[in-house]
Design a protein around this motif. Structure first.
Motif, PDB file in Angstrom:
ATOM      1  N   MET A 296      57.815  13.025  37.129  1.00  0.00           N
ATOM      2  CA  MET A 296      57.272  12.916  38.490  1.00  0.00           C
ATOM      3  C   MET A 296      56.757  11.489  38.713  1.00  0.00           C
ATOM      4  N   THR A 297      57.127  10.870  39.794  1.00  0.00           N
ATOM      5  CA  THR A 297      56.612   9.516  40.034  1.00  0.00           C
ATOM      6  C   THR A 297      55.159   9.595  40.484  1.00  0.00           C
ATOM      7  N   ILE A 298      54.533   8.425  40.478  1.00  0.00           N
ATOM      8  CA  ILE A 298      53.111   8.400  40.798  1.00  0.00           C
ATOM      9  C   ILE A 298      52.870   8.863  42.230  1.00  0.00           C
ATOM     10  N   THR A 299      53.771   8.462  43.136  1.00  0.00           N
ATOM     11  CA  THR A 299      53.597   8.857  44.539  1.00  0.00           C
ATOM     12  C   THR A 299      53.668  10.365  44.679  1.00  0.00           C
ATOM     13  N   GLN A 300      54.691  10.959  44.014  1.00  0.00           N
ATOM     14  CA  GLN A 300      54.814  12.418  44.084  1.00  0.00           C
ATOM     15  C   GLN A 300      53.573  13.076  43.509  1.00  0.00           C
ATOM     16  N   PHE A 301      53.085  12.471  42.432  1.00  0.00           N
ATOM     17  CA  PHE A 301      51.905  13.005  41.780  1.00  0.00           C
ATOM     18  C   PHE A 301      50.716  12.996  42.734  1.00  0.00           C
ATOM     19  N   ASN A 302      50.560  11.876  43.450  1.00  0.00           N
ATOM     20  CA  ASN A 302      49.471  11.769  44.416  1.00  0.00           C
ATOM     21  C   ASN A 302      49.592  12.810  45.500  1.00  0.00           C
ATOM     22  N   ILE A 303      50.832  13.003  45.983  1.00  0.00           N
ATOM     23  CA  ILE A 303      51.026  13.958  47.074  1.00  0.00           C
ATOM     24  C   ILE A 303      50.786  15.381  46.575  1.00  0.00           C
ATOM     25  N   ALA A 304      51.292  15.675  45.350  1.00  0.00           N
ATOM     26  CA  ALA A 304      51.124  17.021  44.815  1.00  0.00           C
ATOM     27  C   ALA A 304      49.657  17.363  44.614  1.00  0.00           C
ATOM     28  N   SER A 305      48.833  16.330  44.320  1.00  0.00           N
ATOM     29  CA  SER A 305      47.424  16.576  44.073  1.00  0.00           C
ATOM     30  C   SER A 305      46.706  17.110  45.297  1.00  0.00           C
ATOM     31  N   ALA A 306      47.255  16.826  46.471  1.00  0.00           N
ATOM     32  CA  ALA A 306      46.538  17.146  47.703  1.00  0.00           C
ATOM     33  C   ALA A 306      46.224  18.633  47.821  1.00  0.00           C
ATOM     34  N   SER A 307      47.056  19.499  47.190  1.00  0.00           N
ATOM     35  CA  SER A 307      46.798  20.925  47.369  1.00  0.00           C
ATOM     36  C   SER A 307      45.578  21.390  46.582  1.00  0.00           C
ATOM     37  N   TRP A 308      45.128  20.569  45.624  1.00  0.00           N
ATOM     38  CA  TRP A 308      43.868  20.898  44.937  1.00  0.00           C
ATOM     39  C   TRP A 308      42.691  20.190  45.595  1.00  0.00           C
ATOM     40  N   PHE A 309      42.981  19.540  46.693  1.00  0.00           N
ATOM     41  CA  PHE A 309      42.004  18.640  47.285  1.00  0.00           C
ATOM     42  C   PHE A 309      41.641  19.092  48.690  1.00  0.00           C
ATOM     43  N   ARG A 310      42.006  20.342  49.037  1.00  0.00           N
ATOM     44  CA  ARG A 310      41.828  20.757  50.432  1.00  0.00           C
ATOM     45  C   ARG A 310      40.370  20.814  50.880  1.00  0.00           C
ATOM     46  N   PRO A 311      39.430  21.336  50.057  1.00  0.00           N
ATOM     47  CA  PRO A 311      38.041  21.349  50.546  1.00  0.00           C
ATOM     48  C   PRO A 311      37.543  19.954  50.903  1.00  0.00           C
ATOM     49  N   GLU A 312      37.904  18.987  50.063  1.00  0.00           N
ATOM     50  CA  GLU A 312      37.480  17.621  50.336  1.00  0.00           C
ATOM     51  C   GLU A 312      38.130  17.093  51.607  1.00  0.00           C
ATOM     52  N   LEU A 313      39.406  17.459  51.800  1.00  0.00           N
ATOM     53  CA  LEU A 313      40.089  17.031  53.026  1.00  0.00           C
ATOM     54  C   LEU A 313      39.405  17.630  54.243  1.00  0.00           C
ATOM     55  N   ALA A 314      38.987  18.910  54.118  1.00  0.00           N
ATOM     56  CA  ALA A 314      38.298  19.550  55.242  1.00  0.00           C
ATOM     57  C   ALA A 314      37.000  18.818  55.544  1.00  0.00           C
ATOM     58  N   LEU A 315      36.282  18.437  54.497  1.00  0.00           N
ATOM     59  CA  LEU A 315      35.027  17.710  54.714  1.00  0.00           C
ATOM     60  C   LEU A 315      35.292  16.361  55.384  1.00  0.00           C
TER      61      LEU A 315
END
Lengths: 190, 514
Positions: free
Chosen positions: B1-20
């Protein structure tokens, strides 16, 4: 690709001694001068010397930014702030009483003794010089920093943008001039 | 997985923070869009803030449970972090509810307060999850910067200006020192990633030339002490506590209530993550005990703990201002919780988590009672409590419950929290340095007795002193409901603490080595 830094040459050491003493000297001047303008000028000197230190550490991009942003732009803001506020020189905050001063001097002395001791030890053992490896040959130039910022460090880079936005709003909250409240009178500001 | 894909994939564990994050931006916008004169302004903004916290909580509840590192090893998602996130969201929601009905936030300025509060919460999320030195520093700044501004929130108030300025100066120095310590660690190890750092420190600790070892040890010792300084400042441990009473006195009380639980808890979460999971060269809390740079760090933390609780309690003895008294009391509670860190065991970490959870409820409750008293009398001294039991029995009784719980008397939840801290410390009595652990426990017990004295001073004023004048004390209905709920919760979890134990037990898995 990792490769090991060559040990510091005599010139490197000389540059470090000159620049480091300049940083310390200007730093001392910054905190001891009573006149705000003199202190600021000393701070600019410290920033420039620090930029020099960055350059000797092969972080050229950082050195340029240090001069442009800190020694340049931010210092201009500082000088404007001093010009606008322009308060009478007051007694600077200092440790009062012989005991506190003695304790402060002793504490600082001991701390610097420890730091110096580390340096002496390390030079003898040469542990640091061999354990530092550089990750990429273009270490410290714009392209490599840009690549790092937009790959490995993308998240902190984006988080900082939010932090800065919040800091700006917080700053406005503290510094906002008085404005009419709904009841018609003005908020008091000290 | 490239770093960009890795960054994008991480977003699904990051939803509460995104909501904030979205909530913060939304509140900044709403603050400008809703007219300052509108009668519904406070209501709209409060609902928006609560909705944002609610969405974040819902997303947190549905987050995948597995532990993983996100954004290329910048932050972690693990049960340990999730526990703290729940605690932070709870503190934030309660603070919003308290602030909405407080007199200290004029309606034109309340939107900015909510937005800044949420950004502090986001910073605390990052503090509890950071896996990288850079992220760790950024998170601390994200908590600190908005806090400085909110401390100086009251325009034209000298105490607020003093509070804000002291906070900025102390905070700036503390984070500067911490950054210096972090730069040492980076210089020694050559990586900012905590995972890599733990591994590299281990290999550095392997025997090399004797001189190098010694120099390395001293450098590492200085670095860890500097990092400890940054964390100590956040949890207000002695000797980094000086800002605490002045900031508590000058800042708006609802925010002080938040400040005394939220950032303190975040500081403990960060301390556990840094000292137990990474710098502990053997891995886990026990590795911390084996020592980095051959320094017995649990002993250092134990001494800090003893000094913090003693100094906090002794200074609280002769305070007459309730906010200053609670400030010193919160310093001493940081000392108690440090006992759990000094224990350097899984049980120790668990006891800190339980204590912070209970402390959240009882300290928010105590501050809420102070707010209700100050709204009636216009000031916040112990003398304002005189005869409160006759003027408003519910307020007096609930305040007494919070104070007894803060002391740690059974059958209140404060007792359970303290009990586990003592158990964590005393479980070492047969092991290495057992005598010292027993001494620490004795000091803590003595301190509990001292703290009883000043808490009872308030209770005596409320129940024995005659009321001065015919002052009507009528707290707002929402405050009465919250006071009742908080004390009921303290009573309930004081006798039925299994859920606390089970939850913290389940949250003890944390992402250690990638």
């Amino acid at each position: 690709m990792n490769y090991i830094l060559p040990g510091p040459s005599l010139l490197d050491k000389l540059a470090f001694i000159v620049l480091a003493s300049a940083v310390l000297g200007f730093g001392l001047l910054t905190v001891t001068r009573k006149s705000a303008v003199t202190a600021l000028m000393a701070l600019i000197g410290a920033c420039c010397a620090l930029a020099g230190l960055y350059a000797t550490l092969s972080a050229h991009f950082l050195a340029v930014l240090q001069v442009l942003v800190y020694a340049g732009a931010i210092m201009v803001l500082f000088i404007f702030a001093v010009m606008i506020v322009n308060r009478d020189d007051e007694q600077p905050i200092a440790l009062r009483g012989l005991f506190l001063r003695a304790a402060g001097v002793l504490g600082a002395g001991y701390f610097f003794y420890r730091l110096a001791w580390i340096v002496v030890r390390e030079r003898r053992a040469d542990v640091l010089a061999t354990s530092i490896t550089l990750p990429i040959p273009e270490y410290g130039n714009v392209a490599s920093i840009g690549r790092l910022l937009f790959s490995d460090f993308l998240f902190p880079f984006e988080a900082i943008s939010l932090l800065l936005l919040v800091a700006v709003v917080a700053g406005v909250l503290v510094a906002r001039p008085p404005r009419p409240t709904p009841s018609g009178d003005r908020e008091r500001v000290a | 997985m490239t770093i960009t894909q890795f960054n994008i994939a991480s977003a699904s564990w990051f939803r509460p923070e995104l909501a904030l994050t979205a909530g913060i931006l939304l509140l900044f916008l709403l603050d400008v869009l809703v007219r300052k004169q509108s009668r519904y302004r406070v209501a709209v903004l409060t609902v928006a803030a609560l909705a944002c916290v609610g969405v974040a909580a819902a997303l947190l509840a549905f987050q995948p449970v597995e532990s993983r590192a996100m954004f290329n090893g910048m932050i972690a998602s693990d049960p340990f972090a999730t526990f703290w996130k729940w605690l932070f969201l709870g503190a934030a929601a309660l603070t919003v509810l308290i602030a909405a009905r407080s007199d200290e936030f004029p309606s034109p300025r309340i939107g900015v307060f909510y937005a800044l509060l949420l950004s502090v919460v986001l910073g605390m999320f990052l503090m509890a999850t950071s896996l990288d030195l850079l992220m760790l520093y950024l998170a601390i700044e994200m908590v600190s910067l908005p806090s400085y501004a909110i401390a100086g929130y009251k325009p034209g108030d000298r105490r607020a200006a003093e509070a804000s300025l002291k906070y900025v100066i102390y905070g700036g120095v503390a984070s500067g020192i911490m950054l210096f310590g972090l730069s040492y660690i980076y210089g020694l190890v050559g990586s900012t990633n905590l995972t890599a750092l733990g591994v590299r420190l281990e290999s550095l600790a392997a025997p090399a030339s004797a001189g190098g070892q010694l120099g390395l040890r001293v450098a590492l010792m200085v670095a860890v002490i500097f990092v400890l300084c940054g964390i100590g400042y956040k949890i207000a441990a002695v000797p980094w506590h000086m800002w605490c009473p002045d900031v508590y006195e000058g800042a708006p009380t609802p925010f002080v209530a938040f400040l005394s639980v939220g950032p303190k808890a975040a500081g403990f979460a960060l301390a556990v993550r840094v000292f137990y999971s990474f710098l502990a060269s053997g891995g886990g809390p026990e590795g911390f005990a084996r020592g980095l740079a051959d320094v017995p760090w649990p002993a250092v933390v134990g001494v800090l703990s003893a000094v913090t609780m003693t100094l906090g309690n002794l200074s609280a003895l002769h305070q007459n201002n309730l906010k200053r008294l609670l400030a010193y009391s919160s310093i001493s509670h940081a000392g108690y919780a440090l006992m759990g860190l000094a224990a350097a065991s899984q049980l120790g970490v668990q006891s800190v988590m339980i204590y912070m959870l209970v402390y959240l409820v009882m300290n928010l409750g105590a501050f809420l009672a102070v707010i209700a008293i100050a709204q009636a009398t216009g000031s916040e001294t112990i003398a304002d409590c005189n005869g409160l039991s006759r003027r408003h029995p519910l307020l007096a009784v609930t305040f007494a419950v919070f104070l007894f719980s803060l002391t740690g008397l059974p059958p209140l939840a404060g007792f359970v929290g303290k009990w586990y801290l003592f158990v964590a410390v005393l479980s070492h009595y047969a092991g290495d340095g057992g005598a010292w652990y027993v001494t620490l426990a004795v000091i803590a017990a003595l301190n509990t007795a001292i703290s009883l004295y000043y808490y009872v001073r308030i209770i005596r004023a409320m129940f024995i002193e005659a009321p001065a004048g015919e002052l009507v004390v009528r707290p707002r209905v929402s405050y009465q409901i919250m006071l009742g709920t908080f004390s009921a919760a303290l009573l309930l979890f004081g006798v039925w603490w299994n859920p606390l134990i089970e939850w913290t037990q389940a949250s003890l898995t944390f992402l250690t080595r990638g």
